[in-house]
Design a protein around this motif. Sequence first.
Motif, mmCIF file in Angstrom:
data_model
loop_
_atom_site.group_PDB
_atom_site.id
_atom_site.type_symbol
_atom_site.label_atom_id
_atom_site.label_comp_id
_atom_site.label_asym_id
_atom_site.label_seq_id
_atom_site.Cartn_x
_atom_site.Cartn_y
_atom_site.Cartn_z
ATOM 1 N N GLY A 140 -2.105 4.633 -3.270
ATOM 2 C CA GLY A 140 -1.513 3.581 -3.460
ATOM 3 C C GLY A 140 -2.821 3.438 -5.033
ATOM 4 N N LEU A 141 -2.071 1.911 -5.390
ATOM 5 C CA LEU A 141 -3.381 1.229 -6.330
ATOM 6 C C LEU A 141 -4.909 1.386 -6.069
ATOM 7 N N LEU A 142 -5.185 1.097 -5.364
ATOM 8 C CA LEU A 142 -6.511 1.612 -4.716
ATOM 9 C C LEU A 142 -6.925 2.438 -4.069
ATOM 10 N N LEU A 203 -7.473 -8.333 -8.207
ATOM 11 C CA LEU A 203 -8.607 -7.475 -8.751
ATOM 12 C C LEU A 203 -8.137 -6.846 -10.167
ATOM 13 N N TYR A 204 -9.063 -6.146 -10.673
ATOM 14 C CA TYR A 204 -9.758 -6.309 -12.157
ATOM 15 C C TYR A 204 -8.631 -4.955 -12.673
ATOM 16 N N ASP A 231 -15.959 5.407 -5.991
ATOM 17 C CA ASP A 231 -14.758 4.978 -5.597
ATOM 18 C C ASP A 231 -13.921 3.558 -5.635
ATOM 19 N N ALA A 232 -14.605 2.428 -6.205
ATOM 20 C CA ALA A 232 -14.165 1.074 -6.096
ATOM 21 C C ALA A 232 -13.306 1.020 -7.731
ATOM 22 N N LEU A 233 -12.811 2.013 -8.180
ATOM 23 C CA LEU A 233 -12.423 2.219 -9.373
ATOM 24 C C LEU A 233 -11.287 3.349 -9.318
ATOM 25 N N ALA A 263 -6.808 -0.378 -12.097
ATOM 26 C CA ALA A 263 -7.572 -1.173 -10.885
ATOM 27 C C ALA A 263 -8.494 -0.938 -9.878
ATOM 28 N N HIS A 264 -9.359 -1.830 -10.999
ATOM 29 C CA HIS A 264 -10.816 -1.961 -10.034
ATOM 30 C C HIS A 264 -11.121 -2.462 -8.937
ATOM 31 N N HIS A 265 -11.122 -3.003 -7.317
ATOM 32 C CA HIS A 265 -11.441 -3.684 -6.364
ATOM 33 C C HIS A 265 -13.811 -3.897 -6.457
ATOM 34 N N GLY A 266 -13.230 -4.906 -6.523
ATOM 35 C CA GLY A 266 -14.892 -5.642 -6.420
ATOM 36 C C GLY A 266 -14.514 -6.518 -8.376
ATOM 37 N N ASP A 267 -15.877 -6.442 -7.988
ATOM 38 C CA ASP A 267 -16.702 -7.590 -9.175
ATOM 39 C C ASP A 267 -16.658 -7.171 -10.914
#
Length: 459
Positions: A140-142, A203-204, A231-233, A263-267
């Motif tokens: 997936g994207l994340l 997401l960013y 890992d967030a990206l 796709a970045h998960h977080g700030d």
Amino acid sequence: MSAGLRTRVRGAVLAPGDEGFDTGLAGFQTAYRHRPSLLVRAAVPQDVTEAVRHAAAHALPIAVQATGHGLTVPAEGGLLIDTSALSGVVVDAPARTARIAAGTRVAEVIHAAARYGLAPLNGSSTDVGVVGYVLGGGLGLLARAFGYAADHVRSLDVVTPDGRSRRVTADSDPELFWGLRGGGGNLGVVTGMEIGLVPVSSLYGGDIAFDTERVPHLPEVYRQWTIGLPDALTSSVSLAAYPDLPLVPAGLRGRRVAHVRVAHHGDPRRGAELVAPLRAAGPALSDTVAVMPYTECGSIHSDPPRPHAYAGDNVVLRGFDAKVADVVLEAARAEAPGRRVIDIRHLGGALRRAPDPPNAVGHRDADCLVRILSPLAGADPGRAHAAHRALLDALAPWRVGRFPNFVYGGHPGGAADEPVDDLWEPADHRRLTRLKARVDPANLLRHNLNVPPAPAERG
């Protein structure tokens, strides 16, 4: 032979020549189409049970289709079960789960989960069927943040080839639960599943497009950029040559383009910091990377929404060095406009970690995946397959296997002629063959990336 089945099925039971039979075979993939002797368009889960029992009683091979995105082995004869009408999502927000029916598409789950600030671990297209995507593993994207979609399955409602309907969990049947999650459609017809959701509402992410004439070594730039990413990206780079035609967006016409999808998960401020070196690689044709609600995640890849003809394959690699980037770039440069799309997908992160309990998804120590996709409208499938084989052979020194979700057929004799044992770890493939012998010894479920049943052991 079908008269009795018609009395037991609430949906339609159709044979060649019946009104609605041909339209009922249509799916997103238009290069191939199932040609069964009997079509059951299930209206309720019990219809699937009745169809499987009928197939078992008459030794009919079984094919299953929801959306038809992943069609690889068209059925000639036998029984086709259409699950597209079995749709629906029920979200349990406190448990962070969703129960989905067999024909449910990704977009339905995204929007249902978003009301609670949750999201599924979907891939690039929001139009695909959730069940087929998850059974194949689900990249997936994340993925680097959360792992494979199959890692988050809680239970599956399955009709096994003996006609038995059951709910399979880690406790009820640990071996079947292991194999269903990543073993494709080899072990039963899934009528529903419960999946875990993740606490993501935005997401960013987005797409940065570069003209490879102006940024000629973008794959190597991308490779170096991925080194040390958190890992967030999760990201990929896609190379395509666009024809100079009105149907192509003006900024892309006649260009060879590298699309970097992130796709970045977080700030999001941290996301912007991570993407900054990539943006500095050279002038961009376009840059859509920004904060977005998760409901807009399909815009990152902007996969085509209309049915079309295509073939595709992939290879999973251990090692992502400069030579890999060079091989991919040279393959992309050799292609005529509109002929191929080649992706490099950055793996690692949470994808390396096996879930508890484990499943059949393999090659977790891989560093990247290279996928090649060919539109087939007006093209020769044999030439497409030859181009795919040439690229995958060039990547053989790094190859550890392939990934089921990105095998779309394209072999001149059909995908059934392709070996599929490299879709899993060798030990896992042997384990799947033994499990197949237990639940489907006649190999009724063979119109797929088929795992044959292991031969009976002699005492």
